[in-house]
Motif scaffolding. Structure first.
Motif, mmCIF file in Angstrom:
data_model
loop_
_atom_site.group_PDB
_atom_site.id
_atom_site.type_symbol
_atom_site.label_atom_id
_atom_site.label_comp_id
_atom_site.label_asym_id
_atom_site.label_seq_id
_atom_site.Cartn_x
_atom_site.Cartn_y
_atom_site.Cartn_z
ATOM 1 N N THR A 232 34.323 40.541 54.300
ATOM 2 C CA THR A 232 33.316 41.556 54.047
ATOM 3 C C THR A 232 32.285 40.983 53.093
ATOM 4 O O THR A 232 32.458 39.869 52.578
ATOM 5 C CB THR A 232 33.956 42.849 53.474
ATOM 6 O OG1 THR A 232 32.980 43.885 53.457
ATOM 7 C CG2 THR A 232 34.518 42.625 52.089
ATOM 8 N N LYS A 233 31.218 41.711 52.877
ATOM 9 C CA LYS A 233 30.200 41.315 51.911
ATOM 10 C C LYS A 233 29.912 42.504 51.011
ATOM 11 O O LYS A 233 30.113 43.654 51.397
ATOM 12 C CB LYS A 233 28.902 40.892 52.612
ATOM 13 C CG LYS A 233 29.014 39.606 53.394
ATOM 14 C CD LYS A 233 27.678 39.220 53.973
ATOM 15 C CE LYS A 233 27.802 37.908 54.746
ATOM 16 N NZ LYS A 233 26.493 37.410 55.171
ATOM 17 N N MET A 234 29.425 42.201 49.808
ATOM 18 C CA MET A 234 29.093 43.249 48.863
ATOM 19 C C MET A 234 27.576 43.298 48.712
ATOM 20 O O MET A 234 26.930 42.279 48.471
ATOM 21 C CB MET A 234 29.750 42.971 47.513
ATOM 22 C CG MET A 234 29.592 44.092 46.519
ATOM 23 S SD MET A 234 30.389 43.763 44.928
ATOM 24 C CE MET A 234 32.096 43.673 45.415
ATOM 25 N N HIS A 235 27.016 44.505 48.861
ATOM 26 C CA HIS A 235 25.593 44.703 48.672
ATOM 27 C C HIS A 235 25.232 44.346 47.225
ATOM 28 O O HIS A 235 26.027 44.568 46.311
ATOM 29 C CB HIS A 235 25.245 46.164 48.972
ATOM 30 C CG HIS A 235 23.786 46.411 49.066
ATOM 31 N ND1 HIS A 235 22.990 46.513 47.955
ATOM 32 C CD2 HIS A 235 22.979 46.584 50.133
ATOM 33 C CE1 HIS A 235 21.747 46.739 48.335
ATOM 34 N NE2 HIS A 235 21.721 46.787 49.653
ATOM 35 N N ASP A 236 24.063 43.803 47.006
ATOM 36 C CA ASP A 236 23.679 43.365 45.661
ATOM 37 C C ASP A 236 23.673 44.503 44.643
ATOM 38 O O ASP A 236 24.041 44.311 43.483
ATOM 39 C CB ASP A 236 22.339 42.626 45.672
ATOM 40 C CG ASP A 236 21.173 43.471 46.148
ATOM 41 O OD1 ASP A 236 21.410 44.467 46.858
ATOM 42 O OD2 ASP A 236 20.026 43.133 45.817
ATOM 43 N N VAL A 237 23.307 45.710 45.066
ATOM 44 C CA VAL A 237 23.299 46.847 44.136
ATOM 45 C C VAL A 237 24.727 47.201 43.722
ATOM 46 O O VAL A 237 25.004 47.438 42.548
ATOM 47 C CB VAL A 237 22.584 48.063 44.772
ATOM 48 C CG1 VAL A 237 22.722 49.293 43.899
ATOM 49 C CG2 VAL A 237 21.121 47.736 45.031
ATOM 50 N N VAL A 238 25.647 47.223 44.680
ATOM 51 C CA VAL A 238 27.054 47.509 44.385
ATOM 52 C C VAL A 238 27.621 46.423 43.473
ATOM 53 O O VAL A 238 28.354 46.708 42.523
ATOM 54 C CB VAL A 238 27.869 47.640 45.686
ATOM 55 C CG1 VAL A 238 29.343 47.818 45.399
ATOM 56 C CG2 VAL A 238 27.333 48.794 46.532
ATOM 57 N N ARG A 239 27.265 45.181 43.739
ATOM 58 C CA ARG A 239 27.723 44.063 42.915
ATOM 59 C C ARG A 239 27.239 44.217 41.479
ATOM 60 O O ARG A 239 27.997 44.038 40.526
ATOM 61 C CB ARG A 239 27.214 42.757 43.511
ATOM 62 C CG ARG A 239 27.596 41.525 42.741
ATOM 63 C CD ARG A 239 26.953 40.281 43.398
ATOM 64 N NE ARG A 239 27.187 39.117 42.593
ATOM 65 C CZ ARG A 239 26.429 38.753 41.562
ATOM 66 N NH1 ARG A 239 25.387 39.481 41.218
ATOM 67 N NH2 ARG A 239 26.700 37.670 40.884
ATOM 68 N N ASP A 240 25.971 44.575 41.312
ATOM 69 C CA ASP A 240 25.419 44.752 39.965
ATOM 70 C C ASP A 240 26.112 45.885 39.215
ATOM 71 O O ASP A 240 26.379 45.776 38.011
ATOM 72 C CB ASP A 240 23.911 44.996 40.031
ATOM 73 C CG ASP A 240 23.127 43.774 40.477
ATOM 74 O OD1 ASP A 240 23.699 42.661 40.455
ATOM 75 O OD2 ASP A 240 21.950 43.925 40.856
ATOM 76 N N VAL A 241 26.423 46.972 39.921
ATOM 77 C CA VAL A 241 27.138 48.088 39.292
ATOM 78 C C VAL A 241 28.548 47.649 38.890
ATOM 79 O O VAL A 241 29.021 47.965 37.793
ATOM 80 C CB VAL A 241 27.177 49.322 40.221
ATOM 81 C CG1 VAL A 241 28.131 50.385 39.695
ATOM 82 C CG2 VAL A 241 25.781 49.897 40.400
ATOM 83 N N ALA A 242 29.212 46.908 39.757
ATOM 84 C CA ALA A 242 30.567 46.427 39.443
ATOM 85 C C ALA A 242 30.552 45.517 38.207
ATOM 86 O O ALA A 242 31.413 45.630 37.338
ATOM 87 C CB ALA A 242 31.155 45.685 40.634
ATOM 88 N N ILE A 243 29.566 44.645 38.117
ATOM 89 C CA ILE A 243 29.446 43.772 36.945
ATOM 90 C C ILE A 243 29.185 44.604 35.698
ATOM 91 O O ILE A 243 29.769 44.368 34.641
ATOM 92 C CB ILE A 243 28.337 42.718 37.157
ATOM 93 C CG1 ILE A 243 28.776 41.699 38.205
ATOM 94 C CG2 ILE A 243 27.975 42.019 35.849
ATOM 95 C CD1 ILE A 243 27.688 40.735 38.637
ATOM 96 N N SER A 244 28.336 45.597 35.819
ATOM 97 C CA SER A 244 28.030 46.466 34.678
ATOM 98 C C SER A 244 29.273 47.195 34.188
ATOM 99 O O SER A 244 29.544 47.250 32.988
ATOM 100 C CB SER A 244 26.948 47.471 35.077
ATOM 101 O OG SER A 244 26.726 48.393 34.046
ATOM 102 N N ILE A 245 30.045 47.745 35.107
ATOM 103 C CA ILE A 245 31.271 48.461 34.735
ATOM 104 C C ILE A 245 32.269 47.507 34.091
ATOM 105 O O ILE A 245 32.858 47.814 33.056
ATOM 106 C CB ILE A 245 31.873 49.167 35.961
ATOM 107 C CG1 ILE A 245 30.956 50.312 36.401
ATOM 108 C CG2 ILE A 245 33.278 49.673 35.666
ATOM 109 C CD1 ILE A 245 31.309 50.902 37.750
ATOM 110 N N ALA A 246 32.467 46.343 34.704
ATOM 111 C CA ALA A 246 33.429 45.366 34.164
ATOM 112 C C ALA A 246 32.993 44.859 32.795
ATOM 113 O O ALA A 246 33.832 44.584 31.935
ATOM 114 C CB ALA A 246 33.584 44.199 35.131
#
Length: 110
Positions: free
Chosen positions: A58-72
């Motif tokens: 699968t691939k992760m959309h850049d917006v979802v990736r940025d949110v995941a990094i922010s949360i982590a």
């Protein structure tokens, strides 16, 4: 964390989830794999994950990736994320013993 639009093998997600203890102790590895596949399918139907040209990935959309990094990144002792590890090299391991997860993305020069 993988680079934007990186192909993420679903088996990696199974292994990471297993290693982080996200599954109950009475769940088999095969049951965990089935659960991850089900979750990936649901997230793709909701457009939070993208289809990959690779089979079983699968691939992760850049917006979802940025949110995941922010949360982590909110937990300063839980995660260390370096998206350009090639430029920074290995972190000082003496200062990393309190992290539960370390993600170094890039071509590290050892």
């Amino acid at each position: 964390m993988k680079p934007e639009y990186y192909d993420i093998p679903i088996e990696y997600l199974v292994q990471y989830g297993w290693g982080r203890g996200y599954f109950s102790s009475n769940v088999t590895f095969e049951e965990a794999r089935n659960r991850v596949h089900s979750l990936v399918d649901k997230l793709q139907r909701r457009f939070l994950l993208l289809d990959s040209s690779m089979r079983e990935a699968t691939k992760m959309h850049d917006v979802v990736r940025d949110v995941a990094i922010s949360i982590a990144s909110r937990d300063p002792h839980g995660f260390l994320i370096r998206s350009h590890a090639k430029n920074n090299g290995w972190p000082n391991l003496a200062t990393c013993d309190h992290y539960t997860t370390i993600s170094l993305v890039g071509n590290l020069e050892i």
